[in-house]
Design a protein around this motif. Sequence first.
Motif, short mmCIF file in Angstrom:
data_model
loop_
_atom_site.label_atom_id
_atom_site.label_comp_id
_atom_site.label_asym_id
_atom_site.label_seq_id
_atom_site.Cartn_x
_atom_site.Cartn_y
_atom_site.Cartn_z
N SER A 1 37.82 49.79 35.61
CA SER A 1 38.22 48.67 36.08
C SER A 1 37.87 47.60 35.24
O SER A 1 38.41 46.51 35.34
N GLY B 1 34.72 38.79 40.33
CA GLY B 1 33.70 39.45 41.18
C GLY B 1 32.52 40.22 40.19
O GLY B 1 31.46 40.32 40.71
N GLN B 2 33.05 41.05 39.26
CA GLN B 2 32.18 41.69 38.19
C GLN B 2 31.31 40.73 37.65
O GLN B 2 30.31 41.08 37.44
N ASP C 1 36.80 41.13 47.03
CA ASP C 1 37.29 42.50 46.82
C ASP C 1 38.64 42.71 47.61
O ASP C 1 39.51 43.24 47.10
N LYS C 2 38.52 42.35 48.95
CA LYS C 2 39.78 42.53 49.80
C LYS C 2 40.92 41.75 49.20
O LYS C 2 41.97 42.27 49.34
N GLY D 1 31.56 38.18 48.01
CA GLY D 1 32.08 39.37 47.42
C GLY D 1 32.71 40.14 48.20
O GLY D 1 34.01 40.97 47.50
N GLN D 2 32.72 40.46 49.37
CA GLN D 2 33.65 41.30 50.13
C GLN D 2 35.03 40.62 50.21
O GLN D 2 35.84 41.46 50.30
N ASP E 1 39.09 40.67 40.28
CA ASP E 1 38.40 41.60 39.92
C ASP E 1 37.19 41.46 38.91
O ASP E 1 35.89 41.49 39.17
N ASP F 1 30.18 43.74 46.95
CA ASP F 1 31.37 44.02 47.57
C ASP F 1 31.10 44.29 48.90
O ASP F 1 32.34 44.59 49.70
N GLN F 2 30.10 44.50 49.46
CA GLN F 2 29.62 44.83 50.93
C GLN F 2 29.31 43.71 51.54
O GLN F 2 29.38 43.82 53.07
N ALA G 1 41.61 40.73 46.02
CA ALA G 1 42.03 41.47 44.88
C ALA G 1 42.72 42.86 45.32
O ALA G 1 43.75 43.15 44.71
N ASP G 2 42.29 43.68 46.29
CA ASP G 2 42.87 44.76 46.76
C ASP G 2 44.40 44.66 47.37
O ASP G 2 45.27 45.22 47.02
#
Length: 116
Positions: A11, A57-58, A73-74, A69-70, A54, A64-65, A76-77
């Motif tokens: 990624s 966030g990185q 992540d959502k 960050g969560q 992504d 991510d949890q 980006a997905d």
Amino acid sequence: MASEESKNKPSERSSSELFASAKLVAGAAQSTFRNEGDKVDKAKAADAAGDLLDAAGQYGKLDDQKGVGQYVDKAADYLHQYKPGDASAPSQPESKGEEGGGLGGLANLAGGFFKK
């Protein structure tokens, strides 16, 4: 060791790939503001925006949890899965009366961009 870890993470994007993604998203935004949104490949723009999230966030070392960050992540997905005009594309969750600023407002703004 650090170089081995970076090779195992597919990624991770190079600087030039991230710059290309940023350029594509900026071009899509400019076209939309010029009322030329029909000329934008929305699937490519969404995927590029997902790549940028992504990377944010990185590089920001976001978890991510929990926390912001969560949500990054959502988002980006969602952007990576976006396909215009496809009934099987993920639907946007209904808001529970939340209006105003914050990340919810940003998500609504992004959703409005891809609806046109």
